[in-house]
Write a protein that holds these residues in place. Structure first.
Motif, PDB file in Angstrom:
ATOM      1  N   VAL A   9      33.254  27.322  55.468  1.00 12.76           N
ATOM      2  CA  VAL A   9      32.392  28.513  55.371  1.00 12.76           C
ATOM      3  C   VAL A   9      33.237  29.724  54.964  1.00 12.76           C
ATOM      4  O   VAL A   9      32.817  30.530  54.130  1.00 12.76           O
ATOM      5  CB  VAL A   9      31.645  28.760  56.702  1.00 12.76           C
ATOM      6  CG1 VAL A   9      30.969  30.129  56.721  1.00 12.76           C
ATOM      7  CG2 VAL A   9      30.620  27.658  56.939  1.00 12.76           C
ATOM      8  N   GLN A  10      34.440  29.834  55.522  1.00 11.63           N
ATOM      9  CA  GLN A  10      35.330  30.939  55.144  1.00 11.63           C
ATOM     10  C   GLN A  10      35.720  30.834  53.671  1.00 11.63           C
ATOM     11  O   GLN A  10      35.710  31.838  52.957  1.00 11.63           O
ATOM     12  CB  GLN A  10      36.575  30.941  56.030  1.00 11.63           C
ATOM     13  CG  GLN A  10      36.281  31.344  57.452  1.00 11.63           C
ATOM     14  CD  GLN A  10      37.480  31.144  58.359  1.00 11.63           C
ATOM     15  OE1 GLN A  10      38.174  30.126  58.292  1.00 11.63           O
ATOM     16  NE2 GLN A  10      37.730  32.129  59.209  1.00 11.63           N
ATOM     17  N   ALA A  95      44.851  29.322  58.826  1.00  8.14           N
ATOM     18  CA  ALA A  95      45.125  30.553  59.575  1.00  8.14           C
ATOM     19  C   ALA A  95      45.126  31.784  58.672  1.00  8.14           C
ATOM     20  O   ALA A  95      44.907  32.897  59.145  1.00  8.14           O
ATOM     21  CB  ALA A  95      46.462  30.437  60.296  1.00  8.14           C
ATOM     22  N   TRP A  96      45.352  31.599  57.360  1.00  6.72           N
ATOM     23  CA  TRP A  96      45.352  32.746  56.455  1.00  6.72           C
ATOM     24  C   TRP A  96      44.026  33.479  56.519  1.00  6.72           C
ATOM     25  O   TRP A  96      43.983  34.702  56.461  1.00  6.72           O
ATOM     26  CB  TRP A  96      45.613  32.307  54.999  1.00  6.72           C
ATOM     27  CG  TRP A  96      45.670  33.494  54.084  1.00  6.72           C
ATOM     28  CD1 TRP A  96      46.771  34.216  53.758  1.00  6.72           C
ATOM     29  CD2 TRP A  96      44.568  34.121  53.411  1.00  6.72           C
ATOM     30  NE1 TRP A  96      46.429  35.264  52.916  1.00  6.72           N
ATOM     31  CE2 TRP A  96      45.071  35.224  52.694  1.00  6.72           C
ATOM     32  CE3 TRP A  96      43.209  33.868  53.339  1.00  6.72           C
ATOM     33  CZ2 TRP A  96      44.278  36.056  51.924  1.00  6.72           C
ATOM     34  CZ3 TRP A  96      42.401  34.701  52.570  1.00  6.72           C
ATOM     35  CH2 TRP A  96      42.940  35.770  51.872  1.00  6.72           C
ATOM     36  N   PHE A  97      42.925  32.749  56.665  1.00  9.51           N
ATOM     37  CA  PHE A  97      41.594  33.375  56.686  1.00  9.51           C
ATOM     38  C   PHE A  97      41.401  34.243  57.918  1.00  9.51           C
ATOM     39  O   PHE A  97      40.702  35.250  57.862  1.00  9.51           O
ATOM     40  CB  PHE A  97      40.499  32.313  56.585  1.00  9.51           C
ATOM     41  CG  PHE A  97      40.463  31.653  55.245  1.00  9.51           C
ATOM     42  CD1 PHE A  97      39.785  32.223  54.181  1.00  9.51           C
ATOM     43  CD2 PHE A  97      41.147  30.468  55.028  1.00  9.51           C
ATOM     44  CE1 PHE A  97      39.773  31.629  52.923  1.00  9.51           C
ATOM     45  CE2 PHE A  97      41.137  29.861  53.782  1.00  9.51           C
ATOM     46  CZ  PHE A  97      40.452  30.449  52.729  1.00  9.51           C
ATOM     47  N   ALA A  98      42.029  33.871  59.022  1.00 12.42           N
ATOM     48  CA  ALA A  98      41.920  34.666  60.251  1.00 12.42           C
ATOM     49  C   ALA A  98      42.824  35.887  60.208  1.00 12.42           C
ATOM     50  O   ALA A  98      42.545  36.903  60.840  1.00 12.42           O
ATOM     51  CB  ALA A  98      42.260  33.808  61.461  1.00 12.42           C
ATOM     52  N   SER A  99      43.902  35.787  59.452  1.00 10.59           N
ATOM     53  CA  SER A  99      44.862  36.880  59.363  1.00 10.59           C
ATOM     54  C   SER A  99      45.338  36.998  57.906  1.00 10.59           C
ATOM     55  O   SER A  99      46.463  36.623  57.586  1.00 10.59           O
ATOM     56  CB  SER A  99      46.025  36.608  60.315  1.00 10.59           C
ATOM     57  OG  SER A  99      46.880  37.716  60.373  1.00 10.59           O
ATOM     58  N   LEU A 161      35.089  39.627  55.829  1.00 10.30           N
ATOM     59  CA  LEU A 161      34.526  38.546  56.630  1.00 10.30           C
ATOM     60  C   LEU A 161      35.009  38.630  58.069  1.00 10.30           C
ATOM     61  O   LEU A 161      34.224  38.469  59.005  1.00 10.30           O
ATOM     62  CB  LEU A 161      34.898  37.191  56.020  1.00 10.30           C
ATOM     63  CG  LEU A 161      34.357  35.961  56.731  1.00 10.30           C
ATOM     64  CD1 LEU A 161      32.830  35.956  56.733  1.00 10.30           C
ATOM     65  CD2 LEU A 161      34.894  34.689  56.076  1.00 10.30           C
ATOM     66  N   ASN A 162      36.296  38.916  58.259  1.00  8.82           N
ATOM     67  CA  ASN A 162      36.825  39.071  59.618  1.00  8.82           C
ATOM     68  C   ASN A 162      36.175  40.235  60.335  1.00  8.82           C
ATOM     69  O   ASN A 162      35.863  40.152  61.527  1.00  8.82           O
ATOM     70  CB  ASN A 162      38.346  39.239  59.587  1.00  8.82           C
ATOM     71  CG  ASN A 162      39.045  37.935  59.297  1.00  8.82           C
ATOM     72  OD1 ASN A 162      38.501  36.863  59.516  1.00  8.82           O
ATOM     73  ND2 ASN A 162      40.254  38.018  58.780  1.00  8.82           N
ATOM     74  N   SER A 167      32.387  42.083  64.343  1.00 12.29           N
ATOM     75  CA  SER A 167      31.230  42.934  64.659  1.00 12.29           C
ATOM     76  C   SER A 167      30.121  42.122  65.317  1.00 12.29           C
ATOM     77  O   SER A 167      29.488  42.584  66.275  1.00 12.29           O
ATOM     78  CB  SER A 167      30.680  43.591  63.398  1.00 12.29           C
ATOM     79  OG  SER A 167      31.627  44.476  62.857  1.00 12.29           O
ATOM     80  N   ILE A 168      29.881  40.918  64.819  1.00 13.05           N
ATOM     81  CA  ILE A 168      28.841  40.069  65.398  1.00 13.05           C
ATOM     82  C   ILE A 168      29.235  39.679  66.813  1.00 13.05           C
ATOM     83  O   ILE A 168      28.414  39.736  67.736  1.00 13.05           O
ATOM     84  CB  ILE A 168      28.611  38.833  64.502  1.00 13.05           C
ATOM     85  CG1 ILE A 168      27.949  39.267  63.191  1.00 13.05           C
ATOM     86  CG2 ILE A 168      27.765  37.786  65.230  1.00 13.05           C
ATOM     87  CD1 ILE A 168      27.872  38.167  62.151  1.00 13.05           C
TER      88      ILE A 168
END
Length: 172
Positions: A9-10, A95-99, A161-162, A167-168
Protein backbone atom coordinates in the motif's frame (compact mmCIF):
# COMPACT_ATOMS: atom_id res chain seq x y z
CA UNK A 1 12.03 -10.52 0.03
CA UNK A 2 8.67 -10.69 1.75
CA UNK A 3 6.64 -7.55 1.05
CA UNK A 4 3.70 -7.11 3.38
CA UNK A 5 0.33 -5.69 2.41
CA UNK A 6 1.16 -2.51 4.34
CA UNK A 7 4.37 -2.04 2.36
CA UNK A 8 2.52 -2.71 -0.91
CA UNK A 9 0.00 0.00 0.00
CA UNK A 10 2.90 2.36 0.78
CA UNK A 11 4.55 1.54 -2.56
CA UNK A 12 1.25 2.12 -4.35
CA UNK A 13 0.59 5.46 -2.62
CA UNK A 14 4.15 6.76 -2.89
CA UNK A 15 4.54 5.63 -6.51
CA UNK A 16 1.23 7.21 -7.51
CA UNK A 17 2.12 10.39 -5.61
CA UNK A 18 5.52 10.62 -7.28
CA UNK A 19 3.95 10.08 -10.71
CA UNK A 20 1.39 12.77 -9.93
CA UNK A 21 4.30 15.06 -9.01
CA UNK A 22 5.76 14.40 -12.47
CA UNK A 23 2.41 15.22 -14.04
CA UNK A 24 2.18 18.50 -12.15
CA UNK A 25 5.70 19.33 -13.38
CA UNK A 26 4.71 18.42 -16.95
CA UNK A 27 1.60 20.60 -16.67
CA UNK A 28 3.68 23.55 -15.43
CA UNK A 29 6.22 23.08 -18.25
CA UNK A 30 3.40 23.13 -20.77
CA UNK A 31 1.50 26.11 -19.31
CA UNK A 32 4.49 28.29 -18.39
CA UNK A 33 7.02 27.45 -21.11
CA UNK A 34 4.93 25.75 -23.81
CA UNK A 35 7.00 22.56 -23.50
CA UNK A 36 5.09 19.33 -24.07
CA UNK A 37 7.44 16.75 -22.61
CA UNK A 38 5.47 13.52 -22.93
CA UNK A 39 2.53 12.45 -25.08
CA UNK A 40 0.84 9.67 -23.13
CA UNK A 41 -1.19 8.62 -26.16
CA UNK A 42 2.10 7.66 -27.85
CA UNK A 43 3.06 5.60 -24.79
CA UNK A 44 -0.35 3.90 -25.02
CA UNK A 45 0.14 3.34 -28.75
CA UNK A 46 3.52 1.70 -28.11
CA UNK A 47 2.08 -0.55 -25.37
CA UNK A 48 -0.96 -1.32 -27.53
CA UNK A 49 1.26 -2.67 -30.28
CA UNK A 50 3.20 -4.98 -27.91
CA UNK A 51 0.60 -7.81 -27.86
CA UNK A 52 0.87 -7.90 -31.65
CA UNK A 53 4.61 -8.50 -31.43
CA UNK A 54 5.61 -5.00 -32.45
CA UNK A 55 8.24 -3.61 -30.09
CA UNK A 56 10.18 -1.31 -32.42
CA UNK A 57 8.73 1.52 -34.49
CA UNK A 58 10.53 3.70 -37.03
CA UNK A 59 8.53 6.61 -35.59
CA UNK A 60 5.80 5.88 -33.07
CA UNK A 61 3.78 8.96 -34.09
CA UNK A 62 3.46 7.47 -37.58
CA UNK A 63 2.38 4.04 -36.36
CA UNK A 64 -1.23 2.93 -36.52
CA UNK A 65 -3.38 4.34 -33.72
CA UNK A 66 -4.65 1.99 -31.03
CA UNK A 67 -8.20 2.27 -29.73
CA UNK A 68 -8.06 3.76 -26.22
CA UNK A 69 -4.35 4.60 -26.51
CA UNK A 70 -4.55 7.71 -24.32
CA UNK A 71 -6.22 5.81 -21.47
CA UNK A 72 -3.74 2.96 -21.94
CA UNK A 73 -0.92 5.51 -21.82
CA UNK A 74 -2.17 6.99 -18.54
CA UNK A 75 -2.58 3.54 -16.97
CA UNK A 76 0.89 2.50 -18.15
CA UNK A 77 2.43 5.78 -16.93
CA UNK A 78 1.05 5.29 -13.40
CA UNK A 79 1.84 1.56 -13.43
CA UNK A 80 5.46 2.29 -14.28
CA UNK A 81 5.66 5.00 -11.61
CA UNK A 82 4.28 2.63 -8.98
CA UNK A 83 6.55 -0.17 -10.14
CA UNK A 84 9.64 2.01 -9.89
CA UNK A 85 8.66 2.99 -6.33
CA UNK A 86 9.23 -0.64 -5.40
CA UNK A 87 12.96 -0.05 -5.93
CA UNK A 88 13.01 1.88 -2.65
CA UNK A 89 11.95 -1.16 -0.64
CA UNK A 90 14.18 -3.49 -2.66
CA UNK A 91 17.37 -1.45 -2.15
CA UNK A 92 16.71 0.45 1.10
CA UNK A 93 14.18 -1.82 2.77
CA UNK A 94 10.59 -1.31 3.79
CA UNK A 95 11.78 0.88 6.66
CA UNK A 96 12.51 3.66 4.14
CA UNK A 97 8.76 4.30 3.84
CA UNK A 98 8.45 4.83 7.60
CA UNK A 99 11.47 7.12 7.70
CA UNK A 100 12.06 8.53 4.20
CA UNK A 101 15.44 9.99 3.25
CA UNK A 102 15.89 12.27 0.24
CA UNK A 103 19.06 10.80 -1.31
CA UNK A 104 17.66 7.27 -1.94
CA UNK A 105 14.53 8.81 -3.50
CA UNK A 106 16.59 11.02 -5.81
CA UNK A 107 18.83 8.05 -6.64
CA UNK A 108 15.82 5.97 -7.68
CA UNK A 109 14.46 8.93 -9.65
CA UNK A 110 17.71 9.35 -11.50
CA UNK A 111 18.05 5.60 -12.13
CA UNK A 112 14.59 5.44 -13.70
CA UNK A 113 15.78 7.59 -16.61
CA UNK A 114 17.55 4.49 -17.91
CA UNK A 115 14.20 2.96 -18.95
CA UNK A 116 13.23 5.67 -21.45
CA UNK A 117 16.81 6.14 -22.64
CA UNK A 118 17.57 2.49 -23.35
CA UNK A 119 14.14 0.89 -23.83
CA UNK A 120 11.30 3.24 -24.73
CA UNK A 121 13.07 5.87 -26.84
CA UNK A 122 14.85 3.31 -29.04
CA UNK A 123 11.62 1.30 -29.36
CA UNK A 124 9.67 4.42 -30.37
CA UNK A 125 12.17 5.41 -33.05
CA UNK A 126 14.06 8.12 -31.15
CA UNK A 127 17.22 6.05 -30.74
CA UNK A 128 19.26 5.39 -27.61
CA UNK A 129 19.15 8.45 -25.34
CA UNK A 130 17.01 10.24 -27.94
CA UNK A 131 19.92 10.37 -30.39
CA UNK A 132 17.49 10.68 -33.34
CA UNK A 133 15.41 13.49 -31.80
CA UNK A 134 15.66 16.94 -33.41
CA UNK A 135 17.36 18.27 -30.24
CA UNK A 136 18.75 15.23 -28.40
CA UNK A 137 20.49 17.19 -25.64
CA UNK A 138 17.32 19.13 -24.85
CA UNK A 139 15.39 15.84 -24.62
CA UNK A 140 18.06 14.33 -22.37
CA UNK A 141 18.03 17.34 -20.08
CA UNK A 142 14.22 17.25 -19.84
CA UNK A 143 14.41 13.50 -19.15
CA UNK A 144 16.90 14.01 -16.32
CA UNK A 145 14.86 16.87 -14.86
CA UNK A 146 11.53 15.04 -14.89
CA UNK A 147 13.04 11.89 -13.40
CA UNK A 148 14.64 13.92 -10.62
CA UNK A 149 11.21 15.48 -10.06
CA UNK A 150 9.87 11.92 -9.81
CA UNK A 151 12.53 11.18 -7.18
CA UNK A 152 11.57 14.29 -5.25
CA UNK A 153 7.96 13.17 -5.58
CA UNK A 154 8.85 9.82 -4.01
CA UNK A 155 10.29 11.60 -1.00
CA UNK A 156 7.49 14.17 -0.63
CA UNK A 157 4.82 11.51 -1.13
CA UNK A 158 6.34 9.31 1.57
CA UNK A 159 6.45 12.27 3.95
CA UNK A 160 2.83 13.13 3.13
CA UNK A 161 1.73 9.52 3.62
CA UNK A 162 3.47 9.38 7.01
CA UNK A 163 1.80 12.65 8.01
CA UNK A 164 -1.59 11.29 6.92
CA UNK A 165 -1.10 8.02 8.83
CA UNK A 166 0.03 9.91 11.95
CA UNK A 167 -2.97 12.25 11.69
CA UNK A 168 -5.40 9.35 11.41
CA UNK A 169 -3.82 7.56 14.39
CA UNK A 170 -3.87 10.76 16.45
CA UNK A 171 -7.57 11.31 15.75
CA UNK A 172 -8.55 7.73 16.64
Amino acid sequence: MNITTAVMVQILAVGAGATLTMDIWRFLLLKVFGINSLDLSLLGRWVGHLPHGRFFHAKIAGSERIKGELLLGWITHYGIGIGFAMMLSLFWGAAWFASPVLLPALTVGLATVLAPWFIMQPAMGLGVTAANAPSPNAVRLRNLAIHLVYGLGLYVSALALNWLIASIRFNL
